[in-house]
Design a protein around this motif. Structure first.
Motif, short mmCIF file in Angstrom:
data_model
loop_
_atom_site.label_atom_id
_atom_site.label_comp_id
_atom_site.label_asym_id
_atom_site.label_seq_id
_atom_site.Cartn_x
_atom_site.Cartn_y
_atom_site.Cartn_z
N GLU A 174 0.87 -1.16 -0.12
CA GLU A 174 0.02 -0.10 -0.16
C GLU A 174 0.99 1.18 -0.11
OE1 GLU A 174 -2.42 -0.33 3.38
OE2 GLU A 174 -3.91 -1.83 2.40
N LYS A 175 2.11 1.16 0.67
CA LYS A 175 3.06 2.33 0.78
C LYS A 175 3.69 2.53 -0.46
CE LYS A 175 1.50 3.74 4.80
NZ LYS A 175 0.80 5.27 4.86
N GLY A 176 3.74 1.58 -1.48
CA GLY A 176 4.33 1.76 -2.58
C GLY A 176 5.81 1.07 -2.59
N HIS A 177 6.24 0.48 -1.36
CA HIS A 177 7.33 -0.28 -1.56
C HIS A 177 7.56 -1.56 -2.19
CE1 HIS A 177 8.53 2.57 1.69
NE2 HIS A 177 7.73 1.92 2.46
N ASN A 178 8.62 -1.55 -3.22
CA ASN A 178 8.49 -2.68 -4.20
C ASN A 178 9.51 -3.82 -3.76
OD1 ASN A 178 10.98 -1.52 -4.63
ND2 ASN A 178 10.49 -1.01 -6.97
N ILE A 179 10.10 -3.75 -2.31
CA ILE A 179 11.16 -4.94 -1.96
C ILE A 179 10.63 -6.28 -2.48
CG2 ILE A 179 9.83 -4.82 0.30
CD1 ILE A 179 12.58 -5.39 1.85
N PRO A 180 11.38 -7.10 -2.64
CA PRO A 180 11.09 -8.48 -3.07
C PRO A 180 10.69 -9.07 -1.62
CG PRO A 180 13.34 -7.96 -4.09
CD PRO A 180 12.91 -6.76 -3.11
N ILE A 181 9.90 -9.87 -1.79
CA ILE A 181 9.21 -10.50 -0.53
C ILE A 181 9.21 -12.03 -0.67
CG2 ILE A 181 7.15 -10.89 0.96
CD1 ILE A 181 6.45 -8.06 0.22
N ILE A 182 9.56 -12.96 0.03
CA ILE A 182 9.56 -14.36 0.31
C ILE A 182 8.61 -14.55 1.25
CG2 ILE A 182 10.71 -16.62 0.80
CD1 ILE A 182 13.15 -15.33 -0.61
N ILE A 183 7.62 -15.28 1.29
CA ILE A 183 6.71 -15.78 2.37
C ILE A 183 7.18 -17.31 2.81
CG2 ILE A 183 4.49 -16.83 3.13
CD1 ILE A 183 3.30 -14.52 1.09
N CYS A 184 7.63 -17.51 3.99
CA CYS A 184 8.07 -18.73 4.55
C CYS A 184 6.95 -19.48 5.44
CB CYS A 184 9.31 -18.82 5.02
SG CYS A 184 10.19 -20.10 5.57
N SER A 185 6.19 -20.44 5.10
CA SER A 185 4.94 -20.61 5.83
C SER A 185 4.67 -21.97 5.90
CB SER A 185 3.99 -19.65 5.44
OG SER A 185 2.64 -20.12 6.15
N VAL A 186 3.83 -22.40 6.89
CA VAL A 186 3.36 -23.95 6.74
C VAL A 186 1.98 -23.87 5.99
CG1 VAL A 186 4.24 -24.66 8.91
CG2 VAL A 186 2.00 -23.65 9.22
N GLU A 187 1.16 -22.75 5.67
CA GLU A 187 0.02 -22.55 5.01
C GLU A 187 -0.06 -23.19 3.69
OE1 GLU A 187 -2.53 -21.95 6.47
OE2 GLU A 187 -1.95 -20.89 8.28
N GLU A 188 -0.64 -23.93 3.55
CA GLU A 188 -0.98 -24.51 1.71
C GLU A 188 -2.16 -24.29 1.19
OE1 GLU A 188 0.49 -28.66 1.64
OE2 GLU A 188 1.57 -28.41 3.53
N LYS A 189 -2.90 -23.15 1.48
CA LYS A 189 -3.96 -22.98 1.03
C LYS A 189 -4.02 -22.12 -0.34
CE LYS A 189 -6.38 -22.47 5.34
NZ LYS A 189 -5.06 -22.60 6.32
N ALA A 190 -4.42 -23.02 -1.47
CA ALA A 190 -4.15 -22.53 -2.82
C ALA A 190 -4.66 -21.18 -2.97
CB ALA A 190 -4.94 -23.64 -3.93
N THR A 191 -6.01 -20.82 -2.64
CA THR A 191 -6.51 -19.46 -3.11
C THR A 191 -5.81 -18.44 -2.27
OG1 THR A 191 -8.80 -20.29 -3.13
CG2 THR A 191 -8.70 -18.13 -2.66
N MET A 192 -5.13 -18.55 -1.25
CA MET A 192 -4.48 -17.45 -0.47
C MET A 192 -3.13 -17.30 -1.03
SD MET A 192 -2.94 -17.77 3.49
CE MET A 192 -1.90 -19.04 3.00
N ILE A 193 -2.52 -18.42 -1.41
CA ILE A 193 -1.24 -18.23 -2.05
C ILE A 193 -1.27 -17.48 -3.56
CG2 ILE A 193 0.80 -19.51 -3.08
CD1 ILE A 193 0.14 -21.95 -0.96
N LYS A 194 -2.38 -17.91 -4.04
CA LYS A 194 -2.45 -17.21 -5.50
C LYS A 194 -2.60 -15.71 -5.37
CE LYS A 194 -4.74 -19.11 -8.84
NZ LYS A 194 -5.70 -19.95 -9.67
N ARG A 195 -3.41 -15.47 -4.31
CA ARG A 195 -3.79 -13.90 -3.99
C ARG A 195 -2.66 -13.28 -3.61
NH1 ARG A 195 -8.63 -11.91 -4.26
NH2 ARG A 195 -7.88 -9.90 -2.92
N PHE A 196 -1.61 -13.73 -2.84
CA PHE A 196 -0.34 -13.28 -2.57
C PHE A 196 0.70 -12.92 -3.78
CE2 PHE A 196 -0.65 -14.80 2.05
CZ PHE A 196 -0.71 -13.54 2.60
#
Length: 222
Positions: A84-106
């Motif tokens: 939202e603040k316009g920062h374009n820093i590369p982001i890696i998510i490291c999680s146990v969550e395996e929900k396809a809809t959530m991952i696709k939205r990220f």
């Protein structure tokens, strides 16, 4: 290789393992580890203001609540605030969550560069993800690709998310219809909203609006 990486992880052992991998195996000179999303956001903001921005963000999604009052209580909220603040820093998510809809939205909405599942090969894949992103590529394991490649018969849109958010805030269908009409959001008729909610109940396997909101939260839609 990256010079400054910030890691947001509330489990000491996991955070330490990530930090050591970055420093010892990838020779990252500076790794900042924090257990709170609020603190991570402030560090990112301060680094940006001081013209010493972080090169990469690695974050979990779920964080245990304690006595500390928080504005950002999850990795999802942190990522959304950063974008939202316009920062374009590369982001890696490291999680146990395996929900396809959530991952696709990220991936689609928040421009996440890599999604790594915690587990037996998690640290190895995280190392591969950091290297891939540094070399200009995104990184998604075969398992993540298999989870997200299927196209749902019903595409959940921003309109649906907005509808669910207002429902979660306690607004009635009549109130949502009035609000949408005032803001020029279409469709805004009560019948259209009812039909959309009924369709969302089918997709998210909910019997009522309360369960619908709970299921939407569970998969990270809201």
């Amino acid at each position: 290789m990256y010079q400054r990486v910030i890691v947001v992880e509330d489990l000491d052992s996991v955070g330490y393992g990530i930090s050591m991998m970055l420093q010892k195996e990838l020779e990252v000179p500076e790794v900042v580890l924090t257990q709170y999303c609020d603190e991570a956001y402030l560090k990112l903001q301060k680094a940006h203001q001081n013209n010493k921005p972080f090169d990469l963000l690695i974050t979990d999604l779920s964080f245990k609540q304690d006595h500390r009052p928080l504005q950002l209580s999850s990795g999802k909220e942190l990522i959304e605030r950063i974008r939202e603040k316009g920062h374009n820093i590369p982001i890696i998510i490291c999680s146990v969550e395996e929900k396809a809809t959530m991952i696709k939205r990220f991936i689609e909405k928040n421009n996440v560069a890599a999604y790594v599942l915690k587990g037996r090969d998690g640290l190895k894949e995280l190392k591969e993800a950091v290297q891939a992103i540094y070399n200009g590529r995104n990184f998604f394991s075969e398992k993540i690709m298999n989870l997200t490649k299927g196209k749902p018969t019903f595409e959940i849109e921003d309109y649906d998310v907005s509808l669910l958010v207002h429902l979660a805030h306690g607004l009635s269908q009549n109130q949502i219809a009035s609000l949408f009409n005032t803001k020029g959001i279409s469709p805004s008729s009560l019948s259209s909203i009812e039909k959309r909610l009924n369709r969302l109940k089918d997709v998210l396997k909910a019997n009522n609006n309360v369960q619908l909101v709970a299921n939407a939260k569970d998969i990270g839609l809201i």
